[in-house]
Design an enzyme around this catalytic site. Structure first.
Site, PDB file in Angstrom:
ATOM      1  N   GLY A  20      -3.890  -9.744  -0.195  1.00  0.00           N
ATOM      2  CA  GLY A  20      -4.893  -8.895  -0.839  1.00  0.00           C
ATOM      3  C   GLY A  20      -5.599  -9.524  -2.028  1.00  0.00           C
ATOM      4  O   GLY A  20      -6.325  -8.832  -2.744  1.00  0.00           O
ATOM      5  N   ASN A  41      -2.308  -5.313  10.539  1.00  0.00           N
ATOM      6  CA  ASN A  41      -1.455  -4.437   9.732  1.00  0.00           C
ATOM      7  C   ASN A  41      -2.389  -3.549   8.908  1.00  0.00           C
ATOM      8  O   ASN A  41      -2.981  -4.005   7.937  1.00  0.00           O
ATOM      9  CB  ASN A  41      -0.553  -5.280   8.819  1.00  0.00           C
ATOM     10  CG  ASN A  41       0.262  -4.410   7.877  1.00  0.00           C
ATOM     11  OD1 ASN A  41       0.266  -3.180   7.995  1.00  0.00           O
ATOM     12  ND2 ASN A  41       0.958  -5.030   6.941  1.00  0.00           N
ATOM     13  N   TRP A  42      -2.503  -2.296   9.350  1.00  0.00           N
ATOM     14  CA  TRP A  42      -3.454  -1.392   8.680  1.00  0.00           C
ATOM     15  C   TRP A  42      -2.904  -0.832   7.375  1.00  0.00           C
ATOM     16  O   TRP A  42      -3.610  -0.134   6.659  1.00  0.00           O
ATOM     17  CB  TRP A  42      -3.828  -0.247   9.628  1.00  0.00           C
ATOM     18  CG  TRP A  42      -4.955  -0.602  10.550  1.00  0.00           C
ATOM     19  CD1 TRP A  42      -5.561  -1.820  10.657  1.00  0.00           C
ATOM     20  CD2 TRP A  42      -5.607   0.270  11.480  1.00  0.00           C
ATOM     21  NE1 TRP A  42      -6.561  -1.761  11.608  1.00  0.00           N
ATOM     22  CE2 TRP A  42      -6.607  -0.493  12.128  1.00  0.00           C
ATOM     23  CE3 TRP A  42      -5.442   1.605  11.842  1.00  0.00           C
ATOM     24  CZ2 TRP A  42      -7.433   0.050  13.096  1.00  0.00           C
ATOM     25  CZ3 TRP A  42      -6.269   2.140  12.813  1.00  0.00           C
ATOM     26  CH2 TRP A  42      -7.251   1.370  13.434  1.00  0.00           C
ATOM     27  N   LYS A  43      -1.612  -1.082   7.112  1.00  0.00           N
ATOM     28  CA  LYS A  43      -0.994  -0.535   5.889  1.00  0.00           C
ATOM     29  C   LYS A  43      -1.286   0.965   5.810  1.00  0.00           C
ATOM     30  O   LYS A  43      -1.347   1.620   6.829  1.00  0.00           O
ATOM     31  CB  LYS A  43      -1.490  -1.307   4.666  1.00  0.00           C
ATOM     32  CG  LYS A  43      -1.346  -2.823   4.865  1.00  0.00           C
ATOM     33  CD  LYS A  43      -1.510  -3.625   3.622  1.00  0.00           C
ATOM     34  CE  LYS A  43      -1.269  -5.098   3.955  1.00  0.00           C
ATOM     35  NZ  LYS A  43      -1.303  -5.959   2.808  1.00  0.00           N
ATOM     36  N   GLU A 103       4.109 -14.953   4.694  1.00  0.00           N
ATOM     37  CA  GLU A 103       3.105 -14.288   3.871  1.00  0.00           C
ATOM     38  C   GLU A 103       3.413 -14.534   2.391  1.00  0.00           C
ATOM     39  O   GLU A 103       4.207 -13.786   1.792  1.00  0.00           O
ATOM     40  CB  GLU A 103       3.118 -12.778   4.125  1.00  0.00           C
ATOM     41  CG  GLU A 103       2.713 -12.376   5.526  1.00  0.00           C
ATOM     42  CD  GLU A 103       2.116 -10.962   5.560  1.00  0.00           C
ATOM     43  OE1 GLU A 103       0.980 -10.847   6.033  1.00  0.00           O
ATOM     44  OE2 GLU A 103       2.753 -10.010   5.098  1.00  0.00           O
ATOM     45  N   GLU A 153       5.537  -5.749   0.606  1.00  0.00           N
ATOM     46  CA  GLU A 153       5.255  -4.452  -0.026  1.00  0.00           C
ATOM     47  C   GLU A 153       6.462  -3.526   0.079  1.00  0.00           C
ATOM     48  O   GLU A 153       6.630  -2.619  -0.740  1.00  0.00           O
ATOM     49  CB  GLU A 153       3.983  -3.835   0.586  1.00  0.00           C
ATOM     50  CG  GLU A 153       2.727  -4.540   0.063  1.00  0.00           C
ATOM     51  CD  GLU A 153       1.542  -4.544   1.012  1.00  0.00           C
ATOM     52  OE1 GLU A 153       1.551  -3.795   2.009  1.00  0.00           O
ATOM     53  OE2 GLU A 153       0.596  -5.323   0.764  1.00  0.00           O
ATOM     54  N   GLY A 181      -4.340  -8.016   7.209  1.00  0.00           N
ATOM     55  CA  GLY A 181      -4.417  -6.711   6.548  1.00  0.00           C
ATOM     56  C   GLY A 181      -5.858  -6.237   6.484  1.00  0.00           C
ATOM     57  O   GLY A 181      -6.447  -5.822   7.488  1.00  0.00           O
ATOM     58  N   GLY A 182      -6.449  -6.343   5.301  1.00  0.00           N
ATOM     59  CA  GLY A 182      -7.797  -5.831   5.044  1.00  0.00           C
ATOM     60  C   GLY A 182      -8.818  -6.107   6.144  1.00  0.00           C
ATOM     61  O   GLY A 182      -9.491  -5.180   6.617  1.00  0.00           O
ATOM     62  N   SER A 203      -4.675 -12.634   3.085  1.00  0.00           N
ATOM     63  CA  SER A 203      -6.121 -12.812   2.888  1.00  0.00           C
ATOM     64  C   SER A 203      -6.839 -13.529   4.023  1.00  0.00           C
ATOM     65  O   SER A 203      -7.857 -14.197   3.791  1.00  0.00           O
ATOM     66  CB  SER A 203      -6.401 -13.521   1.558  1.00  0.00           C
ATOM     67  OG  SER A 203      -6.008 -12.700   0.472  1.00  0.00           O
ATOM     68  N   HIS A 260       8.242  -6.771   5.126  1.00  0.00           N
ATOM     69  CA  HIS A 260       6.964  -6.982   4.423  1.00  0.00           C
ATOM     70  C   HIS A 260       7.197  -6.924   2.913  1.00  0.00           C
ATOM     71  O   HIS A 260       7.968  -6.090   2.433  1.00  0.00           O
ATOM     72  CB  HIS A 260       5.938  -5.934   4.855  1.00  0.00           C
ATOM     73  CG  HIS A 260       4.551  -6.309   4.461  1.00  0.00           C
ATOM     74  ND1 HIS A 260       4.103  -6.204   3.157  1.00  0.00           N
ATOM     75  CD2 HIS A 260       3.527  -6.862   5.165  1.00  0.00           C
ATOM     76  CE1 HIS A 260       2.858  -6.644   3.097  1.00  0.00           C
ATOM     77  NE2 HIS A 260       2.480  -7.048   4.303  1.00  0.00           N
TER      78      HIS A 260
END
Ligand code: 13P
Length: 249
Positions: A173, A10-12, A167, A100, A231-232, A210, A98
């Site tokens: 994050g 997930n590159w956001k 999640e 977010e 993600g990251g 994470s 999600h």
């Protein structure tokens, strides 16, 4: 550890045309027979979906969107993309629910409409659920998770097109991952909830929050977890490949 694990990037709101090169490295890596059963999915920003679809065309890597509008029909929704548009461009997956986007106003009802719309278009869904730190501290985790599952899946027949992504919001994050024992217990509880609410025998549950190349050796011990939503660490191809290698080895 089974080989047919999901690794969903997930590159956001990260990534531009230069990021395409990193996907090329992962395509090359994914051609190794050892990873033939691994399911790699990239969910880039909408602006890169077409580009990544072209680049991954002759590979087994699939492309998904990070969100969708709930309306099944075209309409005056400035800045929005619905499942019809996602399907028509050739993407196969969509992330729904999600945290977010829950934070930006996606209620369980809206998420339910989005899931229905994605199913209608035969997209595979990555359905995110998770409790906030406050909810966890107030011992509300299971109440929240079961309500997210129940309301998100309301009036939807059981099917195999939904992957459940647990999640915990406090883990996204932050570099903090749940302790292995606690996570194992929580995922088992989620599995039981899905079986009870939806009567689905073997729901696919993945974990996100994470996940990185350092903690993956610990996370992969939990056999109930069938993959990771990353993600990251998915933005750097070396880290992403490292995570896959360590999980499958
Ligand atoms: P991080 O891996 O950056 O914590 O993000 C997790 C996530 O939100 C994936 O959907």
């Amino acid at each position: 550890m089974t080989n047919n694990m999901f690794f969903i990037a997930n590159w956001k709101m990260f990534g531009d045309f230069r990021s395409v090169n990193s996907v090329k490295k992962v395509i090359k890596f994914s051609k190794n027979k050892k990873y033939s059963k691994v399911q790699i999915v990239y969910c880039p920003p909408y602006t890169l979906i077409d580009k990544l679809l072209r680049v991954t065309k002759n590979s087994k890597i699939k492309i998904g969107a990070q969100n969708c509008h709930f309306s099944q029909n075209p309409g005056p929704f400035t800045g929005s993309i619905n499942t019809d548009l996602i399907k028509s461009i050739g993407a196969k997956y969509v992330i729904i629910g999600h945290s977010e986007n829950r934070l930006l106003g996606d209620s369980n009802h809206i998420i339910n409409l989005k899931i229905k719309s994605a199913l209608k278009k035969k997209l595979k869904i990555i359905f995110c659920i998770g409790e906030t730190l406050k909810e966890k501290r107030n011992n509300k985790t299971n109440t929240i998770l079961s309500s997210q599952i129940r309301r998100g899946l309301k009036n939807i027949n059981k099917n195999n097109d939904i992957i459940f992504a647990y999640e915990p919001v406090w883990s996204i994050g932050t570099g903090i991952v749940p302790k292995t024992k606690n996570l194992e217990k929580q995922v088992l509880t989620i599995k039981k909830m899905i079986i009870k609410i939806w009567k689905l025998k073997n729901p696919k549950i993945i974990y996100g929050g994470s996940v990185n190349q350092k903690n993956i050796n610990e996370l992969k011990k939990i056999s109930l977890i069938k993959g990771f939503l990353i993600g990251g660490a998915s933005q750097n191809y070396k880290n992403f490949i490292d995570i896959i290698k360590k999980t499958i080895n």
